[in-house]
Structures are given as C-alpha cells and as structure tokens.
Motif scaffolding. Structure first.
Motif, PDB file in Angstrom:
ATOM      1  N   ILE A  94       0.840  -1.203   0.000  1.00 57.67           N
ATOM      2  CA  ILE A  94       0.000   0.000   0.000  1.00 57.67           C
ATOM      3  C   ILE A  94       0.874   1.252   0.000  1.00 57.67           C
ATOM      4  O   ILE A  94       0.687   2.172  -0.799  1.00 57.67           O
ATOM      5  N   LYS A  95       1.844   1.287   0.923  1.00 59.60           N
ATOM      6  CA  LYS A  95       2.758   2.434   0.973  1.00 59.60           C
ATOM      7  C   LYS A  95       3.625   2.510  -0.275  1.00 59.60           C
ATOM      8  O   LYS A  95       3.966   3.605  -0.737  1.00 59.60           O
ATOM      9  N   LEU A  96       3.971   1.364  -0.795  1.00 64.30           N
ATOM     10  CA  LEU A  96       4.770   1.316  -2.019  1.00 64.30           C
ATOM     11  C   LEU A  96       4.023   2.033  -3.142  1.00 64.30           C
ATOM     12  O   LEU A  96       4.586   2.915  -3.814  1.00 64.30           O
ATOM     13  N   ARG A  97       2.786   1.666  -3.343  1.00 63.24           N
ATOM     14  CA  ARG A  97       1.986   2.287  -4.406  1.00 63.24           C
ATOM     15  C   ARG A  97       1.788   3.779  -4.155  1.00 63.24           C
ATOM     16  O   ARG A  97       1.965   4.602  -5.057  1.00 63.24           O
ATOM     17  N   GLN A  98       1.427   4.129  -2.919  1.00 64.33           N
ATOM     18  CA  GLN A  98       1.169   5.535  -2.587  1.00 64.33           C
ATOM     19  C   GLN A  98       2.389   6.411  -2.851  1.00 64.33           C
ATOM     20  O   GLN A  98       2.289   7.490  -3.453  1.00 64.33           O
ATOM     21  N   ASN A  99       3.550   5.949  -2.405  1.00 62.49           N
ATOM     22  CA  ASN A  99       4.758   6.761  -2.543  1.00 62.49           C
ATOM     23  C   ASN A  99       5.274   6.807  -3.969  1.00 62.49           C
ATOM     24  O   ASN A  99       5.841   7.815  -4.397  1.00 62.49           O
ATOM     25  N   LEU A 100       5.091   5.732  -4.717  1.00 64.22           N
ATOM     26  CA  LEU A 100       5.472   5.759  -6.128  1.00 64.22           C
ATOM     27  C   LEU A 100       4.613   6.755  -6.900  1.00 64.22           C
ATOM     28  O   LEU A 100       5.130   7.550  -7.698  1.00 64.22           O
ATOM     29  N   LEU A 101       3.310   6.726  -6.665  1.00 64.35           N
ATOM     30  CA  LEU A 101       2.424   7.667  -7.347  1.00 64.35           C
ATOM     31  C   LEU A 101       2.741   9.097  -6.930  1.00 64.35           C
ATOM     32  O   LEU A 101       2.629  10.037  -7.735  1.00 64.35           O
ATOM     33  N   LEU A 102       3.158   9.275  -5.679  1.00 65.75           N
ATOM     34  CA  LEU A 102       3.514  10.596  -5.185  1.00 65.75           C
ATOM     35  C   LEU A 102       4.762  11.130  -5.883  1.00 65.75           C
ATOM     36  O   LEU A 102       4.785  12.269  -6.366  1.00 65.75           O
ATOM     37  N   VAL A 103       5.799  10.290  -5.969  1.00 67.99           N
ATOM     38  CA  VAL A 103       7.051  10.760  -6.567  1.00 67.99           C
ATOM     39  C   VAL A 103       6.909  10.950  -8.066  1.00 67.99           C
ATOM     40  O   VAL A 103       7.596  11.802  -8.662  1.00 67.99           O
ATOM     41  N   LEU A 104       6.018  10.203  -8.700  1.00 70.33           N
ATOM     42  CA  LEU A 104       5.813  10.369 -10.138  1.00 70.33           C
ATOM     43  C   LEU A 104       5.208  11.726 -10.481  1.00 70.33           C
ATOM     44  O   LEU A 104       5.297  12.178 -11.629  1.00 70.33           O
ATOM     45  N   LYS A 105       4.611  12.392  -9.491  1.00 66.13           N
ATOM     46  CA  LYS A 105       4.040  13.724  -9.716  1.00 66.13           C
ATOM     47  C   LYS A 105       5.109  14.759 -10.023  1.00 66.13           C
ATOM     48  O   LYS A 105       4.804  15.848 -10.522  1.00 66.13           O
ATOM     49  N   ILE A 106       6.354  14.447  -9.695  1.00 61.10           N
ATOM     50  CA  ILE A 106       7.449  15.369  -9.996  1.00 61.10           C
ATOM     51  C   ILE A 106       7.564  15.583 -11.502  1.00 61.10           C
ATOM     52  O   ILE A 106       7.905  16.676 -11.967  1.00 61.10           O
ATOM     53  N   TRP A 107       7.227  14.527 -12.268  1.00 57.81           N
ATOM     54  CA  TRP A 107       7.405  14.587 -13.709  1.00 57.81           C
ATOM     55  C   TRP A 107       6.055  14.560 -14.419  1.00 57.81           C
ATOM     56  O   TRP A 107       5.012  14.464 -13.786  1.00 57.81           O
ATOM     57  N   GLU A 108       6.110  14.629 -15.725  1.00 61.10           N
ATOM     58  CA  GLU A 108       4.892  14.613 -16.534  1.00 61.10           C
ATOM     59  C   GLU A 108       4.095  13.337 -16.279  1.00 61.10           C
ATOM     60  O   GLU A 108       4.652  12.246 -16.214  1.00 61.10           O
ATOM     61  N   ASP A 109       2.787  13.479 -16.148  1.00 59.82           N
ATOM     62  CA  ASP A 109       1.924  12.334 -15.836  1.00 59.82           C
ATOM     63  C   ASP A 109       1.647  11.530 -17.101  1.00 59.82           C
ATOM     64  O   ASP A 109       0.798  11.890 -17.914  1.00 59.82           O
ATOM     65  N   ASP A 110       2.386  10.444 -17.260  1.00 58.88           N
ATOM     66  CA  ASP A 110       2.207   9.555 -18.404  1.00 58.88           C
ATOM     67  C   ASP A 110       1.698   8.218 -17.875  1.00 58.88           C
ATOM     68  O   ASP A 110       2.391   7.552 -17.103  1.00 58.88           O
ATOM     69  N   PRO A 111       0.508   7.772 -18.269  1.00 54.91           N
ATOM     70  CA  PRO A 111      -0.051   6.518 -17.757  1.00 54.91           C
ATOM     71  C   PRO A 111       0.831   5.299 -18.011  1.00 54.91           C
ATOM     72  O   PRO A 111       0.899   4.395 -17.177  1.00 54.91           O
ATOM     73  N   VAL A 112       1.520   5.259 -19.157  1.00 58.18           N
ATOM     74  CA  VAL A 112       2.377   4.114 -19.460  1.00 58.18           C
ATOM     75  C   VAL A 112       3.580   4.109 -18.523  1.00 58.18           C
ATOM     76  O   VAL A 112       3.984   3.049 -18.012  1.00 58.18           O
ATOM     77  N   VAL A 113       4.163   5.274 -18.288  1.00 56.66           N
ATOM     78  CA  VAL A 113       5.279   5.372 -17.343  1.00 56.66           C
ATOM     79  C   VAL A 113       4.821   4.969 -15.948  1.00 56.66           C
ATOM     80  O   VAL A 113       5.520   4.244 -15.235  1.00 56.66           O
ATOM     81  N   ARG A 114       3.636   5.426 -15.570  1.00 55.90           N
ATOM     82  CA  ARG A 114       3.080   5.081 -14.251  1.00 55.90           C
ATOM     83  C   ARG A 114       2.924   3.574 -14.104  1.00 55.90           C
ATOM     84  O   ARG A 114       3.402   2.980 -13.128  1.00 55.90           O
ATOM     85  N   ASP A 115       2.270   2.943 -15.064  1.00 59.49           N
ATOM     86  CA  ASP A 115       2.039   1.493 -14.965  1.00 59.49           C
ATOM     87  C   ASP A 115       3.346   0.710 -15.038  1.00 59.49           C
ATOM     88  O   ASP A 115       3.520  -0.296 -14.342  1.00 59.49           O
ATOM     89  N   GLY A 116       4.260   1.169 -15.878  1.00 59.20           N
ATOM     90  CA  GLY A 116       5.549   0.496 -15.969  1.00 59.20           C
ATOM     91  C   GLY A 116       6.327   0.593 -14.662  1.00 59.20           C
ATOM     92  O   GLY A 116       6.919  -0.396 -14.203  1.00 59.20           O
ATOM     93  N   THR A 117       6.299   1.763 -14.059  1.00 61.46           N
ATOM     94  CA  THR A 117       6.977   1.964 -12.776  1.00 61.46           C
ATOM     95  C   THR A 117       6.373   1.085 -11.692  1.00 61.46           C
ATOM     96  O   THR A 117       7.096   0.441 -10.922  1.00 61.46           O
TER      97      THR A 117
END
Length: 313
Positions: A94-117
């Motif tokens: 749960i924390k893994l997902r939350q923090n990954l989505l949080l740090v991804l906000k630093i960069w452009e929101d790309d769904p493919v990058v998000r899912d790949g990460t």
C-alpha cells in the motif's frame, strides 16, 4: 531468508547500472552518464531525511540542472529514478503504491510510465520479500496495477503466454519489436528476467543480444532501458552474489565515476548507508551534537532504540 536485504539492495542498483553499461558498449555518452543520476539524488534524499520528501527531491534535481524535457529517454530516466522508492517501501504494497504515485508527480503524468513503474517496483518488492513466484508474478502484477487504459497488462500477459509455450528469445523479440516503445521495452525486460530467473548473467546477455551502440540514439536508449530494467529485476531477485564476480571485480578495478558519483566504491558506500537508514540504524556520526563525548563512547558499544522499535522484518 535466502539473501540478505543489503545483498538484494546492492543487486538492484548494480544490476541496473551493469545493464546500462553493457547496452552502451562502454561508450559513456551524456545520456549514459545522466541515466541514473536522479536515482542517486533520490537515494541521497532518503538517506538524509529518512522519508520521501518531494520538495527535497526537486531541489536536488534543480541544483544539478536535471530538468526533464520531452525527449526519448525521459521514460527510462523516470523509471530508474524511482528505484530508491521501490526499495525503501518494498515491505508494504500500500505504501509502495502511494509513494510511487507521489514521486511520479514530480514529472509529466504519463499513464504508461506510471504502470511500468508500478509493475517493476512490485516485482522488486516481491523479490525482496522472497514472495516472487514466477508462475504467479504476472497475474499478481496486473492485479496490483488495477484498472488501466494502457497496454501494459496486455503486454505482460503476452509475456506469460510466451513463457508457458517455451518460446525462445527470437520469438519474444519479434513479438515486442513494435512502435509503442515503452510498453514493449518493459515486456521484453520481464521476459528476459523470467526466462532466466536464477541466472543474472544470461538475463542481461539476452537483454543485450541485439544492442548496438553505433546505431541511432533512440535504438540505443531502447536497449539501455530493456537492459537496465532486466538488471534491476534480476539483481533484486538474485542479490549481488548472483552477479558474476569478474564483472564486479572489473568495476572495482576501474573504479570510475558512476552516475555522478566519484567512483564505484562510493556507490557501494551509498547503498550501504541507504540500507542502514531503511533498517532504522542510528548513525551517531550524522548526529554528533545530540550526544556528549562521554555518551558517544558508551553508545559506540551499545545499541539503543525506543520500545518496540527493533523488531523482526
């Protein structure tokens, strides 16, 4: 536990680095040198603060002028940059997902990058907690992604089908050698990893079979991405002990700059410090003013913690 956390942490970082190094063919272009720099800065931030702080991550990047622009290498840089977060929060999905989505906000929101990460981080999480089952990894990963409009789940299912059929590398390359670069790159990395699960060397050699540093830059970057992700996954699963000794010795002998650090030895020291912070070790050297000289002498011989802080992991 089959391998220690420090072995798996080292394996993840070193695996990604070796993957990029092999794919570049020893040609240290600016892209090669910068590829993992954001991961190093993120690691340094987590060590300094003991938590994820987006403002600190952004400040460190701005200080070194690491502003991501819309280039072909942006996706792989982001994925490599999130490796420290995947490691730091690997115990709690749960924390893994939350923090990954949080740090991804630093960069452009790309769904493919998000899912790949998310897919890569979840596989690393299972490897570090020794819960990775090659027969169920892909269904579990798709479940972790949840509903998504991207093609990542479909590509991962294609990987599973190839593995179940015993398909060779050439067929996998033909399957994923299509225009949608990142999703195919991630799928190819999962194939290279899962088809040679306990052989780090063979996994990277498969990922680099068709790499050629003399071809145009976009192809080189695609090869680096596949190889780096494969190396990170296999390194997390097999630990540093699974990485060929002659490869490690070669890096130590050269001891050349690594992703903005002065040497390979410094990279190993950084990983060790990262593991120490993750595990809750209190470093007196980082906080010398909090203890008197007499207390420091006693503390060097003892370990202290608040009630119920030290516990099995």
């Amino acid at each position: 536990m089959l391998y220690s956390p420090i072995s798996r942490f080292r394996g993840t970082f070193l695996g990604a680095f070796l993957g990029v190094s092999l794919a570049s063919g020893g040609m240290q272009s600016q892209s090669y040198l910068d590829l993992g720099r954001m991961a190093i800065l993120g690691t340094e931030s987590l060590i300094a603060l003991g938590k994820l702080d987006l403002d600190d991550w952004i400040a460190r990047q701005q200080q070194e002028s690491l502003h991501l622009i819309a280039t072909d290498d942006i996706s792989i840089k982001i994925i490599i940059a999130t490796l420290p977060v995947a490691l730091f929060f690997h115990e709690n999905p749960i924390k893994l997902r939350q923090n990954l989505l949080l740090v991804l906000k630093i960069w452009e929101d790309d769904p493919v990058v998000r899912d790949g990460t998310l897919a890569i981080a979840y596989a690393i999480s299972l490897a570090l907690t020794e819960k990775l089952n090659p027969l169920t990894l892909i269904p579990q990963t798709i479940s972790f992604l949840g509903e998504t409009p991207t093609s990542i789940p479909k590509k991962l299912l294609a990987v599973q089908n190839l593995l179940e059929q015993g398909a060779g590398l050439s067929r996998a390359q033909a399957e994923f050698a299509k225009k949608e670069k990142l999703s195919n790159t991630i799928a190819m990395a999962f194939y290279c990893f899962l088809s040679t699960l306990e052989d780090f060397r063979l996994a990277l050699l498969q990922a680099n079979r068709n790499s050629n540093p003399k071809v145009k830059e976009v192809t080189s970057l695609s090869s680096q991405a596949t190889s780096a992700i494969t190396g990170a996954l296999s390194g997390a699963y097999n630990g540093i002990g699974g990485i060929p000794v002659n490869w490690q010795v070669s890096l130590l002998q050269r001891n050349s700059p690594v992703w903005g650090l002065t040497s390979f030895s410094q990279m190993l020291q950084l990983i060790d410090a990262f593991v120490a912070v993750w595990s809750g070790v209190y470093d007196i050297a980082l906080n010398p003013r909090e203890l008197t000289e007499e207390e420091c002498e006693v503390a060097l011989l003892s370990v202290y913690a608040a009630p119920r802080v030290i516990r099995s992991r």
